[in-house]
Design a protein around this motif. Structure first.
Motif, PDB file in Angstrom:
ATOM      1  N   UNK A 160     120.267  15.839 -19.885  1.00  0.00           N
ATOM      2  CA  UNK A 160     119.508  16.869 -20.599  1.00  0.00           C
ATOM      3  C   UNK A 160     118.154  16.344 -21.058  1.00  0.00           C
ATOM      4  N   UNK A 161     118.109  15.085 -21.455  1.00  0.00           N
ATOM      5  CA  UNK A 161     116.845  14.517 -21.917  1.00  0.00           C
ATOM      6  C   UNK A 161     115.844  14.447 -20.782  1.00  0.00           C
ATOM      7  N   UNK A 162     116.366  14.230 -19.546  1.00  0.00           N
ATOM      8  CA  UNK A 162     115.446  14.095 -18.412  1.00  0.00           C
ATOM      9  C   UNK A 162     114.809  15.422 -18.016  1.00  0.00           C
ATOM     10  N   UNK A 163     115.327  16.529 -18.494  1.00  0.00           N
ATOM     11  CA  UNK A 163     114.775  17.822 -18.142  1.00  0.00           C
ATOM     12  C   UNK A 163     113.499  18.107 -18.932  1.00  0.00           C
ATOM     13  N   UNK A 164     112.498  18.612 -18.250  1.00  0.00           N
ATOM     14  CA  UNK A 164     111.204  18.852 -18.873  1.00  0.00           C
ATOM     15  C   UNK A 164     110.965  20.328 -19.165  1.00  0.00           C
ATOM     16  N   UNK A 165     111.916  21.215 -18.811  1.00  0.00           N
ATOM     17  CA  UNK A 165     111.716  22.633 -19.038  1.00  0.00           C
ATOM     18  C   UNK A 165     112.938  23.208 -19.733  1.00  0.00           C
ATOM     19  N   UNK A 166     112.776  24.388 -20.257  1.00  0.00           N
ATOM     20  CA  UNK A 166     113.843  25.024 -21.013  1.00  0.00           C
ATOM     21  C   UNK A 166     114.989  25.425 -20.096  1.00  0.00           C
ATOM     22  N   UNK A 167     116.201  25.193 -20.568  1.00  0.00           N
ATOM     23  CA  UNK A 167     117.376  25.605 -19.818  1.00  0.00           C
ATOM     24  C   UNK A 167     117.553  27.121 -19.927  1.00  0.00           C
ATOM     25  N   UNK A 168     118.193  27.753 -18.952  1.00  0.00           N
ATOM     26  CA  UNK A 168     118.421  29.193 -19.027  1.00  0.00           C
ATOM     27  C   UNK A 168     119.392  29.537 -20.151  1.00  0.00           C
ATOM     28  N   UNK A 169     119.285  30.753 -20.614  1.00  0.00           N
ATOM     29  CA  UNK A 169     120.134  31.201 -21.717  1.00  0.00           C
ATOM     30  C   UNK A 169     121.558  31.490 -21.257  1.00  0.00           C
ATOM     31  N   UNK A 170     121.704  32.033 -20.046  1.00  0.00           N
ATOM     32  CA  UNK A 170     123.015  32.362 -19.514  1.00  0.00           C
ATOM     33  C   UNK A 170     122.904  32.484 -17.994  1.00  0.00           C
ATOM     34  N   UNK A 171     123.989  32.886 -17.354  1.00  0.00           N
ATOM     35  CA  UNK A 171     124.003  33.000 -15.893  1.00  0.00           C
ATOM     36  C   UNK A 171     123.114  34.141 -15.410  1.00  0.00           C
ATOM     37  N   UNK A 172     122.963  35.189 -16.219  1.00  0.00           N
ATOM     38  CA  UNK A 172     122.095  36.290 -15.834  1.00  0.00           C
ATOM     39  C   UNK A 172     120.647  35.823 -15.744  1.00  0.00           C
ATOM     40  N   UNK A 173     120.220  34.987 -16.662  1.00  0.00           N
ATOM     41  CA  UNK A 173     118.854  34.465 -16.607  1.00  0.00           C
ATOM     42  C   UNK A 173     118.667  33.583 -15.381  1.00  0.00           C
ATOM     43  N   UNK A 174     119.682  32.826 -15.017  1.00  0.00           N
ATOM     44  CA  UNK A 174     119.628  32.046 -13.778  1.00  0.00           C
ATOM     45  C   UNK A 174     119.448  32.973 -12.575  1.00  0.00           C
ATOM     46  N   UNK A 175     120.174  34.074 -12.574  1.00  0.00           N
ATOM     47  CA  UNK A 175     120.067  35.041 -11.482  1.00  0.00           C
ATOM     48  C   UNK A 175     118.654  35.611 -11.405  1.00  0.00           C
ATOM     49  N   UNK A 176     118.068  35.930 -12.552  1.00  0.00           N
ATOM     50  CA  UNK A 176     116.715  36.480 -12.577  1.00  0.00           C
ATOM     51  C   UNK A 176     115.692  35.479 -12.066  1.00  0.00           C
ATOM     52  N   UNK A 177     115.987  34.188 -12.203  1.00  0.00           N
ATOM     53  CA  UNK A 177     115.071  33.156 -11.730  1.00  0.00           C
ATOM     54  C   UNK A 177     115.266  32.822 -10.256  1.00  0.00           C
ATOM     55  N   UNK A 178     116.222  33.492  -9.608  1.00  0.00           N
ATOM     56  CA  UNK A 178     116.379  33.312  -8.163  1.00  0.00           C
ATOM     57  C   UNK A 178     117.652  32.647  -7.714  1.00  0.00           C
ATOM     58  N   UNK A 179     118.487  32.173  -8.644  1.00  0.00           N
ATOM     59  CA  UNK A 179     119.726  31.517  -8.242  1.00  0.00           C
ATOM     60  C   UNK A 179     120.704  32.543  -7.680  1.00  0.00           C
ATOM     61  N   UNK A 180     121.292  32.232  -6.511  1.00  0.00           N
ATOM     62  CA  UNK A 180     122.234  33.151  -5.887  1.00  0.00           C
ATOM     63  C   UNK A 180     123.564  32.481  -5.543  1.00  0.00           C
ATOM     64  N   UNK A 181     123.719  31.225  -5.875  1.00  0.00           N
ATOM     65  CA  UNK A 181     124.945  30.511  -5.543  1.00  0.00           C
ATOM     66  C   UNK A 181     125.795  30.315  -6.792  1.00  0.00           C
ATOM     67  N   UNK A 182     127.063  30.662  -6.699  1.00  0.00           N
ATOM     68  CA  UNK A 182     127.976  30.479  -7.821  1.00  0.00           C
ATOM     69  C   UNK A 182     128.320  29.009  -7.992  1.00  0.00           C
ATOM     70  N   UNK A 183     128.676  28.628  -9.219  1.00  0.00           N
ATOM     71  CA  UNK A 183     129.044  27.238  -9.470  1.00  0.00           C
ATOM     72  C   UNK A 183     128.841  26.857 -10.921  1.00  0.00           C
ATOM     73  N   UNK A 184     128.827  25.556 -11.188  1.00  0.00           N
ATOM     74  CA  UNK A 184     128.669  25.029 -12.541  1.00  0.00           C
ATOM     75  C   UNK A 184     127.197  24.797 -12.846  1.00  0.00           C
ATOM     76  N   UNK A 185     126.762  25.233 -14.022  1.00  0.00           N
ATOM     77  CA  UNK A 185     125.363  25.102 -14.419  1.00  0.00           C
ATOM     78  C   UNK A 185     125.286  24.741 -15.900  1.00  0.00           C
ATOM     79  N   UNK A 186     124.202  24.081 -16.283  1.00  0.00           N
ATOM     80  CA  UNK A 186     123.893  23.841 -17.684  1.00  0.00           C
ATOM     81  C   UNK A 186     123.090  25.029 -18.222  1.00  0.00           C
ATOM     82  N   UNK A 187     123.496  25.542 -19.359  1.00  0.00           N
ATOM     83  CA  UNK A 187     122.729  26.596 -20.016  1.00  0.00           C
ATOM     84  C   UNK A 187     122.513  26.196 -21.475  1.00  0.00           C
TER      85      UNK A 187
END
Length: 412
Positions: free
Chosen positions: A183-210
């Motif tokens: 998490x420290x290595x990330x330079x941008x804000x994490x998504x709020x939930x899976x819907x926000x990931x979808x809005x950003x273009x993610x289309x593959x199901x799986x495990x994600x950090x939010x």
């Protein structure tokens, strides 16, 4: 007689050819191997091909010279015979060496032998050059094929990298959440939930950090569908996890996000926040039948016992009878914290497992898992059931619960 000078010229030509072959057959020790570019390989192949062609032309010229020598020898033999028909003059005491007429056939035979040997070596060398050229052409075709694949993948890779630049990095599937270092290595804000990931273009199901607002990051299982991204909050499928857990376990979450698990009431509350959300419930029986339900919900915080606020039609199906200012509400109960709507018993102790109990007989997707339908009725009461689908006394085989912000919230 001009046959001797011609023979000497042929010898000089053969000596030059032998020197060329000797130089070609004894190369200097090679340098340390290295990867060559295609331009270098192409130059080498072209040079070898030119060498082979030159050697072949040399063979043809040598054959022509040999034919000329044979014709001259035949003409010389006919002209040099004595009147008695003797081809070679007799030896005398003062003449102990053969004449030029005697030396010409021997010289020509020697030249012919050398030329045949040189011709054989040249032919072998030319065959090797041609073989190497074929190998180089095959390698070139392979290089072109690989280059074409790279050219095809490069735009996809670049586009994928640009699209991912402003969202979380995809995590490998794992049982435990990612550590702080990731998490420290990330330079941008994490998504709020899976819907926000979808809005950003993610289309593959799986495990994600939010990372919902006001919450530390955590791992979730996202299911991407045609209508958006859903966050999985519960799954039952094989009985590998004991769901008869106390309040703190249901608050924090337990199980394996790749298999059976409960995400945690506090995490679900953080994901929903003050937004309206939809809860999807997917049910499966032992005959392979499936049912999917969706309804709007809102989840309160721990001060409300994580009460699930529902619309009247859904609430009545789940046994909610208390009308609050915010709507019909079902608090969450466990065996060590009784918040259900029954004053005479603790529903989490009788069926087992924590749930939003209105009464003890409407639903419980966190009950005991049975690998087959028990015969005794009292046992079946403790199982996973949804009364309005298969009845209270039918223990289901598998369930999944998912949440997603409502369309109005997504559009805003």
């Amino acid at each position: 007689m001009r046959s001797a000078p011609t023979a000497r010229a042929a010898l000089v030509l053969c000596a030059a050819t032998a020197g060329l072959l000797s130089a070609q057959g004894s190369p200097e020790p090679p340098e340390a191997p290295r990867f060559a570019s295609w331009d270098e390989v192409n130059v080498l192949a072209h040079g070898l091909l030119q060498l082979g062609r030159g050697l072949r032309e040399h063979v043809e010229r040598t054959r022509g010279q040999l034919g000329a020598l044979e014709r001259r020898l035949s003409a010389c033999g006919a002209a040099c015979k004595d009147p008695e028909g003797s081809a070679v003059p007799p030896l005398t005491a003062g003449n102990l060496v053969p004449s030029q007429s005697d030396a010409a056939p021997e010289t020509l035979h020697s030249l012919q032998t050398q030329l045949k040997a040189q011709n054989s070596k040249i032919q072998q060398l030319f065959q090797k050059v041609a073989q190497q050229q074929r190998h180089l052409e095959k390698q070139h075709l392979r290089i072109q094929n690989l280059q074409g694949q790279l050219d095809h993948l490069a735009p996809m890779h670049l586009g994928h990298g640009v699209a991912k630049a402003a969202r979380r990095k995809r995590l490998p599937k794992m049982t435990q959440p990612a550590g702080p270092a990731h998490n420290i290595s990330r330079l941008h804000r994490l998504p709020r939930d899976c819907q926000e990931l979808f809005e950003e273009g993610e289309r593959q199901s799986g495990l994600f950090q939010i990372q919902p607002q006001g919450s530390p990051p955590f791992l979730v299982n996202c299911k991407m569908t045609s209508d958006g991204g859903w966050t999985v909050i519960q799954r039952r499928q094989d009985g590998s996890v004991d769901f008869n857990q106390p309040w703190e376990a249901y608050k924090d979450g337990f199980g394996d996000p790749k298999g059976e698990f409960w995400l945690g009431l506090e995490k679900v509350h953080r994901i929903m926040g003050d937004r309206g959300s939809r809860l999807a419930v997917q049910l499966q029986d032992w005959e392979g039948n499936a049912e999917s339900l969706q309804f709007p919900v809102h989840l309160g915080g721990e001060d409300t016992a994580y009460s699930l606020q529902l619309t009247a039609p859904v609430a009545s199906k789940l046994g909610a009878t208390i009308d609050t200012p915010s709507g019909l509400s079902l608090p969450f109960s466990t065996w060590d914290q009784d918040h259900d709507l029954r004053g005479d018993k603790n529903c989490a102790k009788i069926p087992s497992g924590g749930w939003w109990f209105g009464t003890c007989s409407h639903s419980n997707l966190n009950g005991q898992y049975f690998h087959s339908i028990p015969r005794q009725r009292e046992q079946r009461k403790k199982g996973i059931f949804w009364k309005t689908w298969r009845g209270r006394y039918y223990p289901l085989q598998a369930t999944t619960m998912l949440i997603q912000p409502t369309v109005a919230e997504v559009a805003s």
